[in-house]
Design a protein around this motif. Structure first.
Motif, PDB file in Angstrom:
ATOM      1  N   GLU A 749      84.992  13.052 -11.514  1.00 26.29           N
ATOM      2  CA  GLU A 749      85.621  14.330 -11.172  1.00 26.29           C
ATOM      3  C   GLU A 749      84.565  15.431 -11.224  1.00 26.29           C
ATOM      4  OE1 GLU A 749      88.722  15.068 -13.943  1.00 26.29           O
ATOM      5  OE2 GLU A 749      89.998  13.452 -13.217  1.00 26.29           O
ATOM      6  N   VAL A 750      84.424  16.148 -10.129  1.00 23.27           N
ATOM      7  CA  VAL A 750      83.501  17.276 -10.056  1.00 23.27           C
ATOM      8  C   VAL A 750      84.343  18.534  -9.861  1.00 23.27           C
ATOM      9  CG1 VAL A 750      81.513  18.295  -8.894  1.00 23.27           C
ATOM     10  CG2 VAL A 750      81.755  15.788  -9.018  1.00 23.27           C
ATOM     11  N   GLU A 751      84.339  19.421 -10.849  1.00 22.15           N
ATOM     12  CA  GLU A 751      85.099  20.660 -10.775  1.00 22.15           C
ATOM     13  C   GLU A 751      84.129  21.839 -10.753  1.00 22.15           C
ATOM     14  OE1 GLU A 751      87.822  20.900 -14.013  1.00 22.15           O
ATOM     15  OE2 GLU A 751      88.625  18.893 -13.700  1.00 22.15           O
ATOM     16  N   HIS A 752      84.329  22.719  -9.790  1.00 21.52           N
ATOM     17  CA  HIS A 752      83.465  23.902  -9.707  1.00 21.52           C
ATOM     18  C   HIS A 752      84.331  25.144  -9.570  1.00 21.52           C
ATOM     19  CE1 HIS A 752      80.055  26.468  -8.808  1.00 21.52           C
ATOM     20  NE2 HIS A 752      80.732  26.958  -7.780  1.00 21.52           N
ATOM     21  N   TYR A 753      83.984  26.189 -10.356  1.00 21.11           N
ATOM     22  CA  TYR A 753      84.705  27.452 -10.326  1.00 21.11           C
ATOM     23  C   TYR A 753      83.693  28.582 -10.202  1.00 21.11           C
ATOM     24  CZ  TYR A 753      88.163  24.297 -12.308  1.00 21.11           C
ATOM     25  OH  TYR A 753      88.993  23.236 -12.519  1.00 21.11           O
ATOM     26  N   THR A 754      83.923  29.463  -9.257  1.00 14.39           N
ATOM     27  CA  THR A 754      83.018  30.595  -9.091  1.00 14.39           C
ATOM     28  C   THR A 754      83.284  31.639 -10.173  1.00 14.39           C
ATOM     29  OG1 THR A 754      84.552  31.572  -7.488  1.00 14.39           O
ATOM     30  CG2 THR A 754      82.757  30.231  -6.620  1.00 14.39           C
ATOM     31  N   LYS A 755      82.476  32.685 -10.181  1.00 12.52           N
ATOM     32  CA  LYS A 755      82.527  33.665 -11.261  1.00 12.52           C
ATOM     33  C   LYS A 755      83.896  34.346 -11.332  1.00 12.52           C
ATOM     34  CE  LYS A 755      80.756  37.679  -8.727  1.00 12.52           C
ATOM     35  NZ  LYS A 755      79.679  38.692  -8.637  1.00 12.52           N
ATOM     36  N   ARG A 756      84.225  34.779 -12.525  1.00 12.67           N
ATOM     37  CA  ARG A 756      85.485  35.487 -12.785  1.00 12.67           C
ATOM     38  C   ARG A 756      85.183  36.691 -13.679  1.00 12.67           C
ATOM     39  NH1 ARG A 756      86.053  31.860 -15.831  1.00 12.67           N
ATOM     40  NH2 ARG A 756      84.153  30.991 -14.929  1.00 12.67           N
ATOM     41  N   PHE A 757      86.206  37.475 -13.922  1.00 15.44           N
ATOM     42  CA  PHE A 757      86.051  38.656 -14.768  1.00 15.44           C
ATOM     43  C   PHE A 757      87.162  38.670 -15.815  1.00 15.44           C
ATOM     44  CE2 PHE A 757      84.459  39.645 -10.544  1.00 15.44           C
ATOM     45  CZ  PHE A 757      83.175  40.100 -10.817  1.00 15.44           C
ATOM     46  N   VAL A 765      81.080  39.643 -16.594  1.00 13.78           N
ATOM     47  CA  VAL A 765      81.149  38.465 -15.737  1.00 13.78           C
ATOM     48  C   VAL A 765      81.337  37.212 -16.577  1.00 13.78           C
ATOM     49  CG1 VAL A 765      79.906  37.024 -14.073  1.00 13.78           C
ATOM     50  CG2 VAL A 765      79.729  39.513 -13.946  1.00 13.78           C
ATOM     51  N   LEU A 766      82.318  36.392 -16.176  1.00 14.48           N
ATOM     52  CA  LEU A 766      82.409  35.017 -16.668  1.00 14.48           C
ATOM     53  C   LEU A 766      81.747  34.157 -15.603  1.00 14.48           C
ATOM     54  CD1 LEU A 766      86.148  34.996 -17.852  1.00 14.48           C
ATOM     55  CD2 LEU A 766      84.104  35.459 -19.222  1.00 14.48           C
ATOM     56  N   PRO A 767      80.558  33.610 -15.880  1.00 15.05           N
ATOM     57  CA  PRO A 767      79.762  32.988 -14.818  1.00 15.05           C
ATOM     58  C   PRO A 767      80.423  31.755 -14.212  1.00 15.05           C
ATOM     59  CG  PRO A 767      78.434  33.432 -16.772  1.00 15.05           C
ATOM     60  CD  PRO A 767      79.859  33.619 -17.174  1.00 15.05           C
ATOM     61  N   ALA A 768      80.016  31.449 -12.990  1.00 17.64           N
ATOM     62  CA  ALA A 768      80.444  30.211 -12.335  1.00 17.64           C
ATOM     63  C   ALA A 768      79.984  29.024 -13.169  1.00 17.64           C
ATOM     64  CB  ALA A 768      79.844  30.131 -10.934  1.00 17.64           C
ATOM     65  N   TYR A 769      80.762  27.950 -13.109  1.00 16.36           N
ATOM     66  CA  TYR A 769      80.356  26.742 -13.823  1.00 16.36           C
ATOM     67  C   TYR A 769      80.875  25.508 -13.110  1.00 16.36           C
ATOM     68  CZ  TYR A 769      85.065  26.482 -15.938  1.00 16.36           C
ATOM     69  OH  TYR A 769      86.417  26.391 -16.145  1.00 16.36           O
ATOM     70  N   THR A 770      80.215  24.395 -13.392  1.00 19.69           N
ATOM     71  CA  THR A 770      80.599  23.096 -12.842  1.00 19.69           C
ATOM     72  C   THR A 770      80.744  22.120 -13.990  1.00 19.69           C
ATOM     73  OG1 THR A 770      79.390  23.515 -10.789  1.00 19.69           O
ATOM     74  CG2 THR A 770      79.950  21.225 -11.282  1.00 19.69           C
TER      75      THR A 770
END
Length: 837
Positions: A749-757, A765-770
């Motif tokens: 499983e590869v999950e990726h989420y872009t930055k959030r606030f 900034v809550l940075p993007a992570y995988t």
């Protein structure tokens, strides 16, 4: 019934459950019992869907005029989710924060601007687990546990969900249980985890006769928790027993479920930055596995007026619940059917946790902020020093390798709730310019609860399993002349609420699915709902307990004489219209427009009985979708537009000077435009790829207010800012290999989420992570299977929320060297062995 009495009844039922396998050995094993190896989640285009609609006709997933995801039994067994929220991650359109543990997580769908399950319905067998998922400290996932008794899951986003389910504008996720008439046979499963997890799941179900079936199942487990608190933080389980009848025209089900389970509630932890600006752990603290909660705060007395309240951290989120569900479908004639579902539950929920509050500070910074007031309070004092509250050992700027401190609220919330939900409808089919499938029905919901909240604010050091600190005032000779804190408490009784609420909801709905031609279908539905909220909320006063040697007891919040009465009523109506056109059995397009609402929640009045700003929130949703299925490719693509109008947003900021929360309210709109993609590609027999992706542009509209800063008005304009904590892109890709005729399957499983606030201002900034997860399952024999699940293979720091108690409008940690945030869990390993019979 007391918690101990509930526990005794639970163990008696558990023994009965474990005895069931002995009875099962005498039964013949049917072909229906043979295990099916895992299949991709987006398969099953011929599956009959029951969620998000009220109709007399059957509907295949490929023909639905709304976005729906189905997770079959094999898919659920493969991913082996630890919580209900974890299953939501397999559904596009949902943003899920499952970093809180097994319960009390946050779920958002298609630009929903509210937390928890306030706008997404969690259902069990097509009936809401809790009528209102937005009650404070009472998320429905606290009263629901995922286990092997769940056969499949259906998830509907937007569309008709809000018409046929209460408080569900964002969607419905329906967990459907096994039944004896399906002849599921028996299973015993043991799961081990590297965080001290030991868990046993078991069930047995069989037909008693051609039309009757019986089923019993559940689980029991204990562990240290995904973040080690220094004691057994998870302990308990659930059991259910089901009797059902099914003859093809009529059906009946009686289901009894009992839960007695403790789980921790995980909260933000400290982080910092390296020289390149990358987020890293604070020295002395593991942000992936550590927690500020620990043995020193396991049991702590909190001084109150006329009594002492013992805070018990071992309770965690403790749910003791018994629910009874009755459902039936009865054919009144060849064309008319009556369907009924009724559930009653009696639950006691306790939520005890250590909530870090304020901001992380150096010891010098903290003492400087209180120095003037503290020295003035104790004549002769010339300095402030820090010591550990339990043993008096000194604490200084080098302690724990960081010398940092943070406030810690020891918060205890007790909520016994009684609830009745009944949904009844008539369905019929008739011909008139095509075929109509008509449903007319209503839902009644009643619940009453008591809400008791106590809190004391402590000062903690920064280490795994933090300890309480005392700040003492000393004279020039180093002698103690006063204590700013007492036993580590900055303020006893820093929060108090006592409320008794009762809610009655009435809803009427009707819907028609009109099959005009074999290819074209229109559907219409509407809902009217009314809610009555009544209750009493205790008035409050502040009391000085009278100890002149400390400041900690000077402002204890407690009950005053009398109550404020709550008596509010709200109503609204909504509607939806959709069209579906099938190019073929496995290819089609659909379009839908929904004009719906979200009525106020009783939880809004628990601590604010006199507020007058609550009203129904209008919600408008449009979607356009395409679906296609073939042996090579299953593809579902849905574009959507969502608008919430006049939402009341609340900012609860903990004031470190007064050690209490300051509140601010702003009314604004939100608007979201997005695209969901769900696909399964099967180029060869031994390989497949599942993709679930959501791109969206979630924005605040008209979020403007004036704030007084240093005595001067300051205009805050956050129009167009990105919704807090929601990523613009969420992508889940799962390549999988199937070997040995499908008896072995492994997935990455590869999950990726872009930055959030973490705030409306988008100031932090809550940075993007995988994150990478690995699942594997081997069917060794027809009865014996082994599986393994490794989550967060790379031990990634993935921040899901910031520090809401430092401000959710404007984050108090923005720009700080040290800050609080809640991360996904670190690398964990679970392994299971299961035996079917």
């Amino acid at each position: 019934m007391t918690i101990n009495a509930h526990r005794a009844s639970f163990y008696a039922l558990a023994l009965a459950m474990l005895a069931a396998p002995n009875l099962a050995l005498a039964q013949d094993q049917s072909p229906e019992q043979q295990p099916e190896q895992a299949a991709p989640a987006a398969g099953g285009l011929d599956e009959i869907v029951v969620t998000g609609r009220a109709s007399a006709s059957e509907l295949r997933k490929a023909e639905a005029s709304f976005a729906i995801t189905t997770l079959n039994d094999a898919t659920l067994r493969m991913s082996n989710p630890i919580s209900a929220a974890e299953t939501f991650k397999q559904v596009p359109g949902f943003w899920v924060e499952s970093s809180g543990g097994e319960g009390s997580n946050n779920v958002r769908s298609r630009g929903i601007p509210t937390d928890g399950f306030s706008s997404v319905a969690l259902q069990e067998n097509s009936l809401s687990v809790q009528y209102d998922g937005g009650l404070g400290y009472m998320s429905p996932d606290q009263s629901f546990r995922f286990d092997e008794t769940i056969a499949r899951v259906e998830a509907v986003r937007g569309g008709p969900a809000s018409i046929f389910a209460p408080n569900a504008p964002g969607g419905v996720v329906n967990f459907i249980t096994r039944r004896g008439t399906d002849n599921p046979g028996g299973l015993v499963k043991y799961t081990w985890g590297d965080y001290g997890l030991h868990r046993v799941d078991a069930y047995y179900g069989t037909k008693l006769a051609d039309d009757w079936g019986v089923f019993v199942g559940g689980f029991y487990r204990q562990s240290n928790g995904l973040r080690d608190m220094g004691f057994k933080a998870e302990k308990g389980g659930q059991i259910r027993a089901t009797l059902n009848y099914e003859d093809g025209r009529n059906s009946f089900l009686l289901d009894v479920k009992h839960i007695d389970d403790k789980t921790p509630f995980y909260l933000p932890t400290p982080f910092t930055f390296d020289g390149e600006g990358k987020i890293i752990d604070v020295p002395g603290f593991d942000g992936r596995r550590g927690t500020l909660a620990g043995p020193e705060n396991r049991r702590v007395p909190i001084k109150l007026v006329g009594r002492s309240f013992e805070f018990d951290l071992t309770e965690g989120s403790h749910t003791v619940s018994t629910q009874l569900t009755v459902e039936g479908s009865f054919a009144a004639s060849d064309s008319v059917t009556f369907e009924t579902r009724t559930r009653y539950r009696d639950s006691d929920m306790q939520r005890n946790a250590v909530f870090p509050t304020g901001s992380v500070q150096t010891l010098a910074g903290f003492t400087q902020s209180i120095r003037t007031a503290a020295l003035a309070a104790f004549p002769g004092a010339t300095n402030l020093v820090a010591r550990y509250a339990t043993d008096g050992a000194p604490f200084d700027s080098s302690s724990n390798g960081n010398g940092l401190v943070v406030g810690g609220n020891l918060l205890a919330v007790s909520i016994p709730i009684r609830e009745l939900i009944t949904d009844n409808r008539f369905t019929t089919q008739f011909d008139a310019a095509g075929t109509h499938s008509l449903a007319i029905g209503g839902t009644y919901g009643w619940f009453s609860y008591d809400y008791e909240r106590e809190m004391g604010t402590t000062l903690l050091d920064i280490q795994d399993n933090a300890r309480r600190l005392d700040i003492v005032a000393v004279n020039a000779a180093g002698q103690t002349v006063g204590r700013v804190t007492d036993n580590g408490f900055q303020r006893y009784g820093s929060l108090f609420d006592d409320a008794a609420m009762s809610v009655r909801s009435y809803a009427l709905y009707a819907g028609d699915e009109w099959q005009i031609t074999p290819a074209l279908r229109l559907d219409f539905a509407g809902r009217f709902e009314k809610i009555d909220i009544t209750g009493l909320v205790a008035k409050k006063r502040t009391v000085n307990l009278g100890d002149p040697t400390t400041l900690a007891d000077d402002q204890v919040i407690t009950a005053a004489t009398g109550f404020d009465r709550v008596d509010r009523s709200f109503d609204d109506w909504g509607w939806t219209v959709g069209a579906n056109y099938q190019f073929s059995s496995y290819a089609g397009v659909f379009a839908r427009y929904t004009d719906t609402f979200r009525l106020p929640s009783a939880g809004e009045y628990n601590g604010n009985p006199l507020r007058t700003d609550m009203r129904s929130v209008p919600i408008k949703m449009a979607e356009l979708g395409f679906k296609y299925g073939s042996p090579l490719l299953n593809l579902f693509v849905t574009g959507f537009h969502t608008k919430f109008e006049g939402v009341t947003f609340t900012d609860n900021v903990f004031n470190s000077q007064t050690n209490q929360f300051d509140q601010r309210f702003v009314v604004a709109d939100t608007k979201t435009l997005g695209l969901e993609v769900e696909a399964v590609i099967r180029p060869v027999r031994f390989f497949d790829l599942t993709v679930a992706a959501t791109w969206q542009d979630p924005q605040y509209k008209g979020f403007v207010y004036t704030e007084i800063v240093n005595g001067q008005p300051v205009l805050r304009d956050f129009d167009g800012n990105q919704l807090m904590r929601v990523p613009k892109l969420a992508l889940r890709a799962v390549p999988a290999i199937n070997l040995f005729d499908g008896r072995f399957r492994t997935e990455l499983e590869v999950e990726h989420y872009t930055k959030r606030f973490p705030d409306v201002a988008n100031s932090q900034v809550l940075p993007a992570y995988t994150v990478l997860n690995l699942n594997a399952r081997a069917q060794l024999t027809e009865q014996l299977a082994l599986s393994a699940n490794v989550t967060n293979l790379t031990n990634e720091i993935g921040l899901t929320e910031g520090n809401p108690r430092a401000g959710s409008f404007i984050g108090g940690d923005a720009g700080a060297r040290y800050f609080l945030a809640r991360s996904i869990f670190g690398r964990t390993v679970r392994a299971s062995v299961s035996f079917r019979f």
